[in-house]
Design a protein around this motif. Structure first.
Motif, PDB file in Angstrom:
ATOM      1  N   ARG A  73      27.247  48.790  11.808  1.00  0.00           N
ATOM      2  CA  ARG A  73      27.927  49.791  10.891  1.00  0.00           C
ATOM      3  C   ARG A  73      29.013  49.168  10.068  1.00  0.00           C
ATOM      4  O   ARG A  73      29.256  49.766   8.915  1.00  0.00           O
ATOM      5  CB  ARG A  73      28.517  50.865  11.859  1.00  0.00           C
ATOM      6  CG  ARG A  73      29.118  52.091  11.496  1.00  0.00           C
ATOM      7  CD  ARG A  73      29.307  53.402  12.246  1.00  0.00           C
ATOM      8  NE  ARG A  73      29.614  54.441  11.574  1.00  0.00           N
ATOM      9  CZ  ARG A  73      30.908  54.927  12.111  1.00  0.00           C
ATOM     10  NH1 ARG A  73      31.675  54.378  12.948  1.00  0.00           N
ATOM     11  NH2 ARG A  73      31.478  55.846  11.263  1.00  0.00           N
ATOM     12  N   HIS A 198      20.556  53.451  12.256  1.00  0.00           N
ATOM     13  CA  HIS A 198      20.688  54.630  13.037  1.00  0.00           C
ATOM     14  C   HIS A 198      19.809  54.469  14.411  1.00  0.00           C
ATOM     15  O   HIS A 198      19.158  55.361  14.787  1.00  0.00           O
ATOM     16  CB  HIS A 198      20.790  56.018  12.632  1.00  0.00           C
ATOM     17  CG  HIS A 198      22.060  56.373  11.830  1.00  0.00           C
ATOM     18  ND1 HIS A 198      22.109  57.261  11.003  1.00  0.00           N
ATOM     19  CD2 HIS A 198      23.181  55.512  11.569  1.00  0.00           C
ATOM     20  CE1 HIS A 198      23.229  57.162  10.375  1.00  0.00           C
ATOM     21  NE2 HIS A 198      23.972  56.141  10.634  1.00  0.00           N
ATOM     22  N   GLY A 202      25.467  55.320  18.558  1.00  0.00           N
ATOM     23  CA  GLY A 202      25.481  57.021  18.388  1.00  0.00           C
ATOM     24  C   GLY A 202      26.587  57.505  17.636  1.00  0.00           C
ATOM     25  O   GLY A 202      27.393  56.710  17.286  1.00  0.00           O
ATOM     26  N   HIS A 204      30.083  59.618  18.013  1.00  0.00           N
ATOM     27  CA  HIS A 204      31.086  59.864  19.232  1.00  0.00           C
ATOM     28  C   HIS A 204      31.817  61.279  18.975  1.00  0.00           C
ATOM     29  O   HIS A 204      32.242  61.371  17.764  1.00  0.00           O
ATOM     30  CB  HIS A 204      32.071  58.948  19.077  1.00  0.00           C
ATOM     31  CG  HIS A 204      31.221  57.600  19.504  1.00  0.00           C
ATOM     32  ND1 HIS A 204      30.696  56.719  18.584  1.00  0.00           N
ATOM     33  CD2 HIS A 204      31.082  56.804  20.694  1.00  0.00           C
ATOM     34  CE1 HIS A 204      30.170  55.422  19.168  1.00  0.00           C
ATOM     35  NE2 HIS A 204      30.390  55.690  20.502  1.00  0.00           N
ATOM     36  N   HIS A 208      33.759  62.497  15.617  1.00  0.00           N
ATOM     37  CA  HIS A 208      33.084  63.261  14.920  1.00  0.00           C
ATOM     38  C   HIS A 208      32.710  64.648  15.912  1.00  0.00           C
ATOM     39  O   HIS A 208      31.715  64.960  16.340  1.00  0.00           O
ATOM     40  CB  HIS A 208      31.695  62.941  14.437  1.00  0.00           C
ATOM     41  CG  HIS A 208      31.592  61.771  13.396  1.00  0.00           C
ATOM     42  ND1 HIS A 208      31.743  60.517  13.513  1.00  0.00           N
ATOM     43  CD2 HIS A 208      31.913  62.264  12.072  1.00  0.00           C
ATOM     44  CE1 HIS A 208      31.988  59.750  12.582  1.00  0.00           C
ATOM     45  NE2 HIS A 208      32.012  60.672  11.412  1.00  0.00           N
TER      46      HIS A 208
HETATM   47  C1  HEM Z   1      24.042  58.391   4.260  1.00  0.00           C
HETATM   48  C2  HEM Z   1      24.561  57.336   5.070  1.00  0.00           C
HETATM   49  C3  HEM Z   1      25.076  57.518   6.303  1.00  0.00           C
HETATM   50  C4  HEM Z   1      25.804  58.488   7.013  1.00  0.00           C
HETATM   51  C5  HEM Z   1      26.273  59.646   6.486  1.00  0.00           C
HETATM   52  C6  HEM Z   1      26.102  57.869   8.259  1.00  0.00           C
HETATM   53  C7  HEM Z   1      27.007  58.424   9.083  1.00  0.00           C
HETATM   54  C8  HEM Z   1      27.055  57.932  10.487  1.00  0.00           C
HETATM   55  C9  HEM Z   1      27.882  58.836  11.430  1.00  0.00           C
HETATM   56  C10 HEM Z   1      28.357  60.065  11.272  1.00  0.00           C
HETATM   57  C11 HEM Z   1      28.123  57.966  12.728  1.00  0.00           C
HETATM   58  C12 HEM Z   1      28.800  58.135  13.839  1.00  0.00           C
HETATM   59  C13 HEM Z   1      29.878  57.374  14.059  1.00  0.00           C
HETATM   60  C14 HEM Z   1      30.613  57.705  15.360  1.00  0.00           C
HETATM   61  O1  HEM Z   1      30.786  59.024  15.600  1.00  0.00           O
HETATM   62  O2  HEM Z   1      31.022  56.560  15.995  1.00  0.00           O
HETATM   63  C15 HEM Z   1      27.162  56.606  12.370  1.00  0.00           C
HETATM   64  C16 HEM Z   1      27.207  55.861  13.118  1.00  0.00           C
HETATM   65  C17 HEM Z   1      26.162  54.634  13.123  1.00  0.00           C
HETATM   66  N1  HEM Z   1      26.014  54.275  11.635  1.00  0.00           N
HETATM   67 FE1  HEM Z   1      25.771  55.508  10.127  1.00  0.00          FE
HETATM   68  N2  HEM Z   1      25.632  56.567   8.400  1.00  0.00           N
HETATM   69  C18 HEM Z   1      24.969  56.166   7.300  1.00  0.00           C
HETATM   70  C19 HEM Z   1      24.449  55.097   7.004  1.00  0.00           C
HETATM   71  C20 HEM Z   1      24.214  54.052   7.983  1.00  0.00           C
HETATM   72  C21 HEM Z   1      23.509  52.724   7.586  1.00  0.00           C
HETATM   73  C22 HEM Z   1      22.686  52.335   6.254  1.00  0.00           C
HETATM   74  C23 HEM Z   1      24.036  52.028   8.555  1.00  0.00           C
HETATM   75  C24 HEM Z   1      23.259  50.621   8.822  1.00  0.00           C
HETATM   76  C25 HEM Z   1      22.180  49.970   8.240  1.00  0.00           C
HETATM   77  C26 HEM Z   1      24.412  52.770   9.627  1.00  0.00           C
HETATM   78  C27 HEM Z   1      24.624  52.421  10.745  1.00  0.00           C
HETATM   79  C28 HEM Z   1      25.460  53.027  11.864  1.00  0.00           C
HETATM   80  C29 HEM Z   1      25.545  52.549  13.177  1.00  0.00           C
HETATM   81  C30 HEM Z   1      24.886  51.191  13.852  1.00  0.00           C
HETATM   82  C31 HEM Z   1      26.040  53.685  13.848  1.00  0.00           C
HETATM   83  C32 HEM Z   1      26.476  53.664  15.280  1.00  0.00           C
HETATM   84  C33 HEM Z   1      27.652  53.201  15.584  1.00  0.00           C
HETATM   85  C34 HEM Z   1      28.288  53.186  16.991  1.00  0.00           C
HETATM   86  O3  HEM Z   1      27.549  53.630  17.884  1.00  0.00           O
HETATM   87  O4  HEM Z   1      29.538  52.904  17.115  1.00  0.00           O
HETATM   88  N3  HEM Z   1      24.659  54.060   9.139  1.00  0.00           N
HETATM   89  N4  HEM Z   1      26.677  56.924  11.005  1.00  0.00           N
END
Ligand code: HEM
Ligand SMILES: *[C@@H]1O[C@H](CO)[C@@H](O)[C@H](O)[C@H]1NC(C)=O
Ligand SMILES: *[C@@H]1O[C@H](CO)[C@@H](O)[C@H](O)[C@H]1NC(C)=O
Ligand SMILES: *[C@@H]1O[C@H](CO)[C@@H](O)[C@H](O)[C@H]1NC(C)=O
Ligand SMILES: *[C@@H]1O[C@H](CO)[C@@H](O)[C@H](O)[C@H]1NC(C)=O
Ligand SMILES: *[C@@H]1O[C@H](CO)[C@@H](O)[C@H](O)[C@H]1NC(C)=O
Ligand SMILES: *[C@@H]1O[C@H](CO)[C@@H](O)[C@H](O)[C@H]1NC(C)=O
Ligand SMILES: *[C@@H]1O[C@H](CO)[C@@H](O)[C@H](O)[C@H]1NC(C)=O
Ligand SMILES: *[C@@H]1O[C@H](CO)[C@@H](O)[C@H](O)[C@H]1NC(C)=O
Ligand SMILES: *[C@@H]1O[C@H](CO)[C@@H](O)[C@H](O)[C@H]1NC(C)=O
Length: 694
Positions: A73, A198, A202, A204, A208
């Motif tokens: 992320r 994704h 996940g 949190h 959020h």
């Molecule tokens: C429209 C684009 C995106 C939106 C709106 C979005 C939104 C989010 C949100 C709201 C979370 C939750 C974060 C948390 O509560 O800890 C999240 C987690 C995550 N996102 Fe995205 N994301 C987007 C694109 C991406 C992309 C392009 C990647 C990587 C290629 C990505 C990788 C991740 C990962 C790995 C997590 C998990 C993080 C964790 O578990 O700590 N996201 N994303």
């Protein structure tokens, strides 16, 4: 495409007998080599262990907080400010300045700071934070069972924050599409990259709370799919079969169902094509490579890193005594497709500094190492080479049960630079003083006759602080001549370093465009005195000892004896470099490019221009030497004048300048010091060029 080449190269190496099968890239390539190490040396001998917190992928920093998810992320959030039309932003580590979530609201939570802090422990002058973020994508995906994301090196770190640019889950599809277009991603690529992100971790509730209602889950997190620590396509299949738990698809905050809007934006076409695990894997490998290769315009990335079949480590020269150089190091051999058991020996076949074949150096096994997809064995060597002829490169000759394979680094050999190197044998790092500083006394060995200032450069890591990036600060000091041995002059300098900074400090010694770089300060505490020519004599001042009517002194012994007289007689020569001619109080430097070409010891001296049978000796002198060279009071030449040598009565003096009747011929001298006494008819003309101490 590059992957294909790499595979072909590996296949070739199994079957080729005579010729080398090398990696695409030639060694050395500093940033590439460092990131390659971090990418493949996970465990075993020389391990760098970059993926330590990712193996296994189930590691969390605190329950429910995936480390791998944090790495992935972080890369997206860093890249998200890319503006491909303007050529700005992208993967540049600017996220390091964007930790304040009251401004950068998208960067809430500890994952970004934790991730960047971890990466910063690998930061150095050859591993930028932005390359480490890219490596973090490769490592997190691979550690969790995903594909190998093609990785390049060469990114440059930003020096300040970028704009706030990560799309918000509430943004509509039009806005999302526009944001991804700004980053250089088509609508289809937008779907792919989100589906490829994704799958780890996940959402949190602490970050959020509208997406994951507080106190509704055990760990405060709702995972994107049923396998929170496996890089797989369950996020896609769960979405398609209606079993998704992804808060960005089915969460209570309907406005924030961005994954639902994105995945369905083309009628589920793109995600449906990713429902097959292998197509998900292929698609993600490609789209994540695009993500990490989205960099500002001024960045030139290397080619995709494929582990070298053969890679040298710690090549190290030391002057030992007058006649020898100690040459040590290690060769890493990739055993992925050629098993260690098939190797009967690995040898280095080296070339001397003239390109002539030198000896063969044997190796012994040091240990094994492995990465996610490759295995390696290190073979060490420690040998001597004659200081006189030295070494310029080597090839690696691997005897296999099926035949011999020579690895020649894309036909150029693995280079060994012998002009200047850190003489670590005589360098030391003193114990910490009362102020917490340590004095590093560093010695450089410089091949005699090398022109230029000898410099010592320290590169220290200024550690990362919160909401900042680590940086490298450099300082350069000049090194002072200490003493000399037969073929090398030693220079030294002392520098004081705070103990806390020692591990993060590298140093380079350089002169005239040559450099021995990226040396660590792992040095003995106690100094080990230099052993110099004549049993440790220091460099002595020159005294002009002879008059204009004197003739050429005969050197006593030694290839590197140098003498000056008041007439143009002696050439102060340091094979194969520039040569000094001393006339009276003036010193002229003859370089290879001009009149004298001295290729090496045993030396070939050739005259390349300036003289014809009709040119007067004075003209000859003027055109070939004085006009071409700097005149003046250059640094004195080394002389032992306490015991003046005897003189050869037949030698010419300035008073007998006369036109030479024939051109000097090219002469080759073998052995040690020589005075060439020319025939009388050539005396004056040759007085300049023919008296060569080698
Ligand atoms: C429209 C684009 C995106 C939106 C709106 C979005 C939104 C989010 C949100 C709201 C979370 C939750 C974060 C948390 O509560 O800890 C999240 C987690 C995550 N996102 Fe995205 N994301 C987007 C694109 C991406 C992309 C392009 C990647 C990587 C290629 C990505 C990788 C991740 C990962 C790995 C997590 C998990 C993080 C964790 O578990 O700590 N996201 N994303
Ligand atoms: C993944 O799920 C398991 C089971 O619910 C849980 O124990 C673990 O902490 C989760 N890991 C992450 C990184 O969220
Ligand atoms: C950032 O992370 C490091 C390492 O996890 C931690 O020591 C430091 O306190 C963190 N800083 C902030 C302000 O959260
Ligand atoms: C995107 O989302 C942010 C945060 O909710 C909001 O401030 C912004 O106006 C949205 N932009 C568009 C075009 O939807
Ligand atoms: C409920 O969730 C909030 C925010 O995640 C947390 O601070 C609080 O301790 C939780 N309360 C209970 C009773 O678990
Ligand atoms: C896409 O898939 C989702 C989830 O299965 C479904 O709800 C939706 O109707 C599909 N959209 C289209 C256009 O097929
Ligand atoms: C190489 O051998 C010499 C002499 O045998 C020894 O002093 C030196 O420490 C060795 N160097 C390495 C790197 O093993
Ligand atoms: C430097 O590295 C050595 C060996 O890896 C370690 O023992 C030492 O604690 C480190 N010093 C500092 C100041 O980090
Ligand atoms: C060389 O001569 C200078 C000037 O006379 C003197 O200061 C210096 O100490 C001498 N150096 C050596 C190595 O004798
Ligand atoms: C100079 O040469 C003489 C005779 O070879 C020797 O005794 C003396 O030690 C040498 N001195 C220096 C400074 O090299």
């Amino acid at each position: 495409m590059l992957k294909t080449i790499a595979i072909l190269s590996a296949v070739t190496s199994c079957f080729s007998f005579a010729n080398a099968a090398d990696s695409v890239v030639s060694w050395p390539s500093p940033a590439y080599d460092e990131i390659e190490d971090l990418m493949v040396l996970n465990s075993g001998y020389n391990a760098r262990n970059f993926p330590f917190p990712l193996v296994p992928c189930t590691f969390t920093r605190s329950p429910g907080h995936s480390i791998a998810g944090g790495f992935l992320r972080t890369a997206f959030h860093d890249m998200a400010a890319a503006d491909v039309r303007a050529g700005t932003g992208g993967l540049d580590a600017s996220i390091g300045f964007e930790m304040d979530s009251s401004i950068y609201i998208e960067n809430t939570g500890v994952a970004f700071n934790n991730t960047m802090t971890y990466f910063s422990s690998y930061f150095n002058s050859r591993a930028t934070m932005s390359d480490l973020i890219a490596l973090g994508v490769y490592a997190s995906v691979r550690a969790c069972g995903g594909p190998a994301v093609p990785l390049k090196a060469g990114r440059i770190d930003a020096t300040n924050a970028g704009p706030q640019a990560v799309p918000d889950p509430k943004n509509d599809t039009v806005k999302m599409t526009a944001e991804f277009a700004r980053m250089g991603f088509s609508p289809q690529e937008m779907i792919q990259v989100v589906a490829c992100g994704h799958t780890l971790g996940g959402v949190h509730s602490a970050e959020h709370p509208t997406l994951v209602l507080p106190n509704t889950t055990a760990l405060g997190v709702t995972d994107f799919d049923t396998t929170n620590s496996t890089y797989d396509n369950k996020v896609v299949t769960g979405y398609l079969d209606g079993t998704s738990q992804n808060p960005l698809v089915v969460g209570p905050d309907v406005d924030s169902r961005s994954d639902l809007r994105i995945f369905s934006s083309d009628g589920n076409k793109t995600v449906s094509s990713m429902a097959d695990p292998s197509s998900y894997s292929t698609t993600c490998s490609k789209i994540l490579a695009k993500m990490i290769d989205t960099v500002p315009d001024n960045v030139v990335l290397t080619s995709v890193i494929t582990p070298y079949d053969v890679k040298p480590y710690n090549l190290h020269l030391s002057v030992v005594g007058d006649d020898d150089l100690q040459f040590s190091g290690a060769i890493r051999f990739k055993t992925t497709s050629i098993p260690k058991s098939a190797i009967s020996s690995i040898q280095l076949a080296y070339r001397d500094r003239n390109g002539a074949d030198g000896d063969v150096i044997g190796t012994t096994i040091l240990g094994d190492a492995s990465g996610f997809d490759d295995t390696f064995t290190f073979f060490g060597f420690n040998s001597t080479v004659p200081a006189k002829t030295s070494i310029s490169s080597f090839t690696v000759v691997v005897a296999l049960s099926s035949g011999t394979v020579t690895y020649d680094n894309n036909h150029q050999g693995f280079p060994v630079q012998d002009t200047v190197f850190a003489q670590t044998l005589n360098s030391n790092l003193a114990a910490s003083d009362a102020q917490g500083n340590q004095a590093a006394t560093l010695v450089a060995a410089v091949r005699k006759g090398t022109i230029g200032d000898v410099e010592l450069t320290f590169s220290s890591v200024q550690k990362m602080t919160y909401n900042n990036l680590p940086t490298i600060s450099k300082s350069t000091i000049s090194m002072a001549r200490a003493c000399e041995s037969e073929y090398y002059t030693f220079y030294s300098a002392t520098y004081s370093i705070a103990t806390a900074a020692v591990n993060g400090t590298k140093y380079d010694v350089s002169v005239g465009g040559f450099s021995d770089s990226f040396k660590s300060l792992k040095l003995p505490v106690a100094p080990n005195a230099l052993s110099c020519q004549g049993g440790g004599n220091s460099w002595s001042n020159t005294t002009s000892s002879t008059s204009a009517t004197s003739s050429v002194p005969i050197p006593s012994t030694g290839d590197a004896d140098t003498w000056t007289t008041a007439i143009v007689t002696a050439l102060t020569t340091y094979c194969p470099y520039a040569t000094e001619v001393v006339q009276g109080s003036r010193t002229y430097t003859v370089t290879q490019a001009t009149t004298l070409i001295i290729t090496d010891c045993p030396c070939t001296v050739s005259w390349s221009s300036g003289q014809s049978t009709t040119t007067s000796s004075a003209d000859y002198f003027a055109t070939t030497i004085s006009n071409l060279m700097h005149a003046g009071n250059a640094a004195p030449t080394a002389t032992n004048t306490t015991s003046p040598p005897s003189f050869n009565a037949e030698q010419p003096t300035l008073s007998v300048w006369s036109a030479p009747t024939t051109l000097p011929t090219i002469q080759t001298y073998t052995g040690g010091a020589r005075i060439i006494v020319p025939g009388l008819s050539l005396i004056a003309g040759l007085a300049i060029g023919s008296i060569v101490f080698l």
